[in-house]
Write an enzyme that holds these catalytic residues in place. Sequence first.
Site, PDB file in Angstrom:
ATOM      1  N   LYS A  21      -6.924 -11.008  -4.069  1.00  0.00           N
ATOM      2  CA  LYS A  21      -6.006 -10.993  -2.919  1.00  0.00           C
ATOM      3  C   LYS A  21      -6.779 -10.588  -1.665  1.00  0.00           C
ATOM      4  O   LYS A  21      -7.611  -9.681  -1.720  1.00  0.00           O
ATOM      5  CB  LYS A  21      -4.883  -9.987  -3.208  1.00  0.00           C
ATOM      6  CG  LYS A  21      -3.953  -9.712  -2.049  1.00  0.00           C
ATOM      7  CD  LYS A  21      -3.528  -8.243  -2.027  1.00  0.00           C
ATOM      8  CE  LYS A  21      -4.713  -7.338  -1.767  1.00  0.00           C
ATOM      9  NZ  LYS A  21      -4.395  -5.934  -1.499  1.00  0.00           N
ATOM     10  N   ASP A 149       1.317  -4.040  -5.048  1.00  0.00           N
ATOM     11  CA  ASP A 149       0.665  -5.342  -4.833  1.00  0.00           C
ATOM     12  C   ASP A 149       1.006  -6.367  -5.910  1.00  0.00           C
ATOM     13  O   ASP A 149       0.627  -7.533  -5.789  1.00  0.00           O
ATOM     14  CB  ASP A 149      -0.865  -5.173  -4.841  1.00  0.00           C
ATOM     15  CG  ASP A 149      -1.403  -4.701  -3.502  1.00  0.00           C
ATOM     16  OD1 ASP A 149      -0.647  -4.723  -2.510  1.00  0.00           O
ATOM     17  OD2 ASP A 149      -2.582  -4.322  -3.450  1.00  0.00           O
TER      18      ASP A 149
END
Length: 309
Positions: A21, A149
């Site tokens: 990410k 996340d």
Amino acid sequence: MAGQDHPSVAVRALSVLAPAKINLFLHVGEKRDDGYHALESLAVFAELGDRMEFAPAAELTLNIAGPFAQRLAAEKNNLVLGAARALAAIRPDEPLGAAIVLEKNLPVAAGLGGGSADAAASLRGLNGLWHLDLPDADVLEVAARLGSDVPACLLSRPCWMEGRGERVRPLPAMPRFPVILVNPGILVPTARVFADLNARTGTGAMQPPTDIRTVWDLVAYLDHAVNDLEAPACRLAPMIEDVLAALDHEPGCVLAQMSGSGATCFGLFEQQEFALGAARRIAQDHPEWWVRATHIAGPDIGAPRLQPG
Ligand code: C5P
């Protein structure tokens, strides 16, 4: 081998990429009552990441291999088994096992969401392996319970993050812009970075992007955006400034910034030849740094793929 006793049953393993990410910007708002800060971030995913395999088995097991396996064993912070157990708890009457292999290719505690990406890939892979066919909303709810996340990593496509990061909105795919990722090998604990934060942009300054066609659209969109965690992370680990300077110095690098709470930084490029050249030079100058040239990924990067049984 699994399945040999039952030749009529097609036993298949699933292979899932847990992509890195990248926070293209990250603005921090107020500290909330639960101790977490409100966030606003645009996250995208890279075409590289940890690789995971899920094979049918009676028990739930996890084997970790790959270049960062040692680091992970020492950290004991992987969420993979937690994700598997949380998903299995949805069907408590069914004996759900799996032999999970995690090839840890991403640096650990590095701002790339690695542990969250592994947890999210486990949810995607096991939902498929166990034929749970759970609706996306249910899997997202499990993801949000596992970590801030994990929902974004579950989507593994450009997304807008709010709340403490767990509230995600999928955005249209972006073109495959070249990026390089550079990690200097320093661990910067997220809690310490937040604790050292003394300037915050706050939330509400940005809106999700509407139409990113060229790298210059993205650069213009990010003109007033920053990563608020970059300054405290650089104070804790000044080598991050060296990484950013090395990226900034490279011809063709149109934006250099830190991802998440660091220490990994990304450089965005218009042209792949420049990204490859930059990655080669930075790796040569700093052999101890982790340097990878990749792209911003399309929307199907984390989709489970069948492996021959
Ligand atoms: O999400 P994670 O548990 O890795 O975060 C570690 C620490 O970072 C939290 O305990 C909190 O101190 C800080 N944090 C925060 N606001 C966030 C995310 C993390 O203050 N949105």
